[in-house]
Scaffold this motif. Sequence first.
Motif, PDB file in Angstrom:
ATOM      1  N   VAL A  33       0.812  -1.210   0.000  1.00 27.76           N
ATOM      2  CA  VAL A  33       0.000   0.000   0.000  1.00 27.76           C
ATOM      3  C   VAL A  33       0.851   1.269   0.000  1.00 27.76           C
ATOM      4  CG1 VAL A  33      -0.216   0.212   2.503  1.00 27.76           C
ATOM      5  CG2 VAL A  33      -2.057   1.053   1.037  1.00 27.76           C
ATOM      6  N   GLN A  34       2.074   1.164   0.485  1.00 28.35           N
ATOM      7  CA  GLN A  34       2.953   2.343   0.505  1.00 28.35           C
ATOM      8  C   GLN A  34       3.401   2.736  -0.897  1.00 28.35           C
ATOM      9  OE1 GLN A  34       3.227   4.008   3.118  1.00 28.35           O
ATOM     10  NE2 GLN A  34       3.596   2.810   4.971  1.00 28.35           N
ATOM     11  N   SER A  72      -8.146 -10.185 -14.563  1.00 30.09           N
ATOM     12  CA  SER A  72      -7.205  -9.071 -14.647  1.00 30.09           C
ATOM     13  C   SER A  72      -7.923  -7.770 -14.327  1.00 30.09           C
ATOM     14  CB  SER A  72      -6.585  -8.992 -16.044  1.00 30.09           C
ATOM     15  OG  SER A  72      -7.590  -8.793 -17.022  1.00 30.09           O
ATOM     16  N   GLY A  73      -7.185  -6.816 -13.778  1.00 28.96           N
ATOM     17  CA  GLY A  73      -7.801  -5.552 -13.409  1.00 28.96           C
ATOM     18  C   GLY A  73      -6.782  -4.513 -13.006  1.00 28.96           C
ATOM     19  N   LYS A  74      -7.230  -3.552 -12.243  1.00 28.80           N
ATOM     20  CA  LYS A  74      -6.343  -2.469 -11.818  1.00 28.80           C
ATOM     21  C   LYS A  74      -6.713  -2.013 -10.412  1.00 28.80           C
ATOM     22  CE  LYS A  74      -9.295   1.027 -14.002  1.00 28.80           C
ATOM     23  NZ  LYS A  74      -9.396   2.059 -15.052  1.00 28.80           N
ATOM     24  N   ILE A  75      -5.766  -1.370  -9.773  1.00 27.84           N
ATOM     25  CA  ILE A  75      -6.017  -0.762  -8.465  1.00 27.84           C
ATOM     26  C   ILE A  75      -6.788   0.537  -8.687  1.00 27.84           C
ATOM     27  CG2 ILE A  75      -4.919   0.269  -6.435  1.00 27.84           C
ATOM     28  CD1 ILE A  75      -2.540  -1.625  -6.947  1.00 27.84           C
ATOM     29  N   VAL A  76      -7.873   0.710  -7.970  1.00 29.03           N
ATOM     30  CA  VAL A  76      -8.689   1.909  -8.160  1.00 29.03           C
ATOM     31  C   VAL A  76      -8.570   2.897  -7.008  1.00 29.03           C
ATOM     32  CG1 VAL A  76     -10.352   0.823  -9.709  1.00 29.03           C
ATOM     33  CG2 VAL A  76     -10.706   0.695  -7.237  1.00 29.03           C
ATOM     34  N   LYS A  77      -8.076   2.407  -5.851  1.00 34.71           N
ATOM     35  CA  LYS A  77      -7.965   3.334  -4.728  1.00 34.71           C
ATOM     36  C   LYS A  77      -6.994   2.774  -3.697  1.00 34.71           C
ATOM     37  CE  LYS A  77     -10.750   5.917  -1.364  1.00 34.71           C
ATOM     38  NZ  LYS A  77     -12.112   6.133  -0.812  1.00 34.71           N
ATOM     39  N   THR A  78      -6.170   3.625  -3.139  1.00 33.30           N
ATOM     40  CA  THR A  78      -5.290   3.228  -2.039  1.00 33.30           C
ATOM     41  C   THR A  78      -5.319   4.319  -0.973  1.00 33.30           C
ATOM     42  OG1 THR A  78      -3.324   4.303  -2.988  1.00 33.30           O
ATOM     43  CG2 THR A  78      -3.718   2.004  -3.592  1.00 33.30           C
ATOM     44  N   LYS A  79      -5.060   3.901   0.230  1.00 38.15           N
ATOM     45  CA  LYS A  79      -4.957   4.852   1.333  1.00 38.15           C
ATOM     46  C   LYS A  79      -3.842   4.395   2.245  1.00 38.15           C
ATOM     47  CE  LYS A  79      -7.701   7.288   4.804  1.00 38.15           C
ATOM     48  NZ  LYS A  79      -9.021   7.396   5.444  1.00 38.15           N
ATOM     49  N   LYS A  80      -2.809   5.189   2.332  1.00 35.51           N
ATOM     50  CA  LYS A  80      -1.653   4.821   3.153  1.00 35.51           C
ATOM     51  C   LYS A  80      -1.993   4.997   4.630  1.00 35.51           C
ATOM     52  CE  LYS A  80       1.826   6.011  -0.325  1.00 35.51           C
ATOM     53  NZ  LYS A  80       0.926   6.311  -1.403  1.00 35.51           N
ATOM     54  N   ASN A  91      -6.378   2.860   9.221  1.00 35.04           N
ATOM     55  CA  ASN A  91      -6.893   3.555   8.055  1.00 35.04           C
ATOM     56  C   ASN A  91      -6.260   3.128   6.729  1.00 35.04           C
ATOM     57  OD1 ASN A  91      -4.389   4.581   8.478  1.00 35.04           O
ATOM     58  ND2 ASN A  91      -5.041   6.683   8.910  1.00 35.04           N
ATOM     59  N   ALA A  92      -5.435   2.083   6.737  1.00 35.29           N
ATOM     60  CA  ALA A  92      -4.881   1.595   5.476  1.00 35.29           C
ATOM     61  C   ALA A  92      -5.982   0.935   4.646  1.00 35.29           C
ATOM     62  CB  ALA A  92      -3.767   0.604   5.749  1.00 35.29           C
ATOM     63  N   TYR A  93      -5.820   0.994   3.310  1.00 38.40           N
ATOM     64  CA  TYR A  93      -6.924   0.539   2.464  1.00 38.40           C
ATOM     65  C   TYR A  93      -6.431   0.348   1.031  1.00 38.40           C
ATOM     66  CZ  TYR A  93     -11.500   0.829   0.126  1.00 38.40           C
ATOM     67  OH  TYR A  93     -12.619   0.594  -0.631  1.00 38.40           O
ATOM     68  N   ILE A  94      -6.842  -0.748   0.387  1.00 37.64           N
ATOM     69  CA  ILE A  94      -6.580  -0.971  -1.033  1.00 37.64           C
ATOM     70  C   ILE A  94      -7.873  -1.480  -1.671  1.00 37.64           C
ATOM     71  CG2 ILE A  94      -5.253  -2.246  -2.774  1.00 37.64           C
ATOM     72  CD1 ILE A  94      -3.026  -2.589  -0.789  1.00 37.64           C
ATOM     73  N   ALA A  95      -8.251  -0.886  -2.779  1.00 40.14           N
ATOM     74  CA  ALA A  95      -9.440  -1.334  -3.515  1.00 40.14           C
ATOM     75  C   ALA A  95      -9.005  -1.767  -4.918  1.00 40.14           C
ATOM     76  CB  ALA A  95     -10.481  -0.231  -3.600  1.00 40.14           C
ATOM     77  N   ARG A 141       0.991  -2.332  13.464  1.00 45.32           N
ATOM     78  CA  ARG A 141       0.524  -3.168  12.364  1.00 45.32           C
ATOM     79  C   ARG A 141       0.072  -2.335  11.176  1.00 45.32           C
ATOM     80  NH1 ARG A 141       1.429  -7.462   9.509  1.00 45.32           N
ATOM     81  NH2 ARG A 141      -0.418  -8.381   8.574  1.00 45.32           N
ATOM     82  N   THR A 142      -0.486  -1.173  11.407  1.00 48.74           N
ATOM     83  CA  THR A 142      -1.017  -0.380  10.305  1.00 48.74           C
ATOM     84  C   THR A 142       0.051   0.401   9.568  1.00 48.74           C
ATOM     85  OG1 THR A 142      -1.494   1.385  11.884  1.00 48.74           O
ATOM     86  CG2 THR A 142      -3.281  -0.103  11.325  1.00 48.74           C
ATOM     87  N   GLN A 143       1.290   0.357  10.016  1.00 48.88           N
ATOM     88  CA  GLN A 143       2.322   1.098   9.308  1.00 48.88           C
ATOM     89  C   GLN A 143       2.723   0.403   8.017  1.00 48.88           C
ATOM     90  OE1 GLN A 143       5.456   2.976  11.786  1.00 48.88           O
ATOM     91  NE2 GLN A 143       4.518   1.818  13.448  1.00 48.88           N
ATOM     92  N   LYS A 144       2.542  -0.924   7.943  1.00 45.30           N
ATOM     93  CA  LYS A 144       2.874  -1.663   6.741  1.00 45.30           C
ATOM     94  C   LYS A 144       1.684  -2.548   6.381  1.00 45.30           C
ATOM     95  CE  LYS A 144       7.842  -1.930   7.632  1.00 45.30           C
ATOM     96  NZ  LYS A 144       8.996  -2.837   7.840  1.00 45.30           N
TER      97      LYS A 144
END
Length: 390
Positions: free
Chosen positions: A260-261, A293-301, A308-312, A358-361
């Motif tokens: 996510v970073q 197959s697809g793509k990343i549409v949203k990330t939140k570091k 608050n980390a997040y990958i969509a 844990r949320t740092q990585k």
Amino acid sequence: MRKILKFFAVLICTLTMCATGANAQTFSDLPSSHWAYEAVEYLYENGVVVGYPDGTYKADNNVTRAEFCSMVVSALRLREKSIDTTRDYKDVEDWYWAYNDIQLASFFDLVVGTPDGYFYPTNTVTRAQALSVVLNSLSISDMSQEEALAILSNYPDANEVPLWALVKTAKAVQNGLMYNTPGHEHTLEPNREATRGEIAMFLYRMMAQVAIHPSEKLAEKQRPIIKDGYVVENAFFDGDEIVIPAGTILPLGVMECINVQKAKPGDPFIARALVNFVNKDRLLLIPIGTQFSGKIVKTKKPLRFFRNAYIALQTEAVLDKDGNVLAPAFATLGQKEPEIRLIRGCPHLTKVRYYGTRTQKMWIHKSQRVEFVLQEPLRIKILDNQFIPE
């Protein structure tokens, strides 16, 4: 001047060849305007029918019982299947050219001989007999003779349908398997000898239906029943497609590590089916290894001390193991948040780890399961290579 004339001569020849190619036809007597053209072309390309040595198809010729068995076996791709028993027909010796095809068609309950043990391979096939074989390849809800008579009541020659063929003829009409040649749209003509063109139309329509509603014996050989798999309860068949409704969860394995970073919207990803997806009857829907197959549409570091980390992830296409497209673009969303790592016996330290370090990585590791939720129905084309052979 000679060069100019030569140029125009070459140009005219080229245009003539292009025009000829544009209207090219496989059989000289079957133009694209013929009512059986599409069916015959499809069956020819799939090795079901062949023409005559002179390049014709002869759509008006009749078909023998042996020839029809050969066509049906080819259409259903049964020639490589093993069978447990054979039928002892008095007039079909093991050296006969269609012996294996007749045995295959008999084993799968597509054709039968007479009670006294004859098959009559050189007899011609009537329209009622041909439709009976087509219906024998399918699993379609049964109906009573009264219901069949009601369905056929609009045909003036319905009383000519043999009693043994009554229900099957009505099923053929009800399920769009019947074909009436131009000028004969309002008659059944059940006892007339079927032509090669009509047989092509019957088989063409049968092939579309048998992929979805095969008979019990064909289903055992052609569409595997998977004992262990992820059950998609609400999936259903619609024509030649499998439909998985919106809201369905598809757990997939993401095949490359995502941090996510470093990840950003627009980055591609590939996910695969880690198990076979089956319906409630354990019939295979999506084989293991199918690629999404697809793509990343949203990330939140993540920020320190906050969850608050997040990958969509958004999938875009579905491919089989050979790279064939099984589905067009569709909307589905896979979301990943940090997971709680338990510290046994100490819920307070667990919370500290979760909300702090844990949320740092945050990673999605290779082959890690991510649950994708369909935002709209997923329609997957049924391909032949999707069904695993024996």
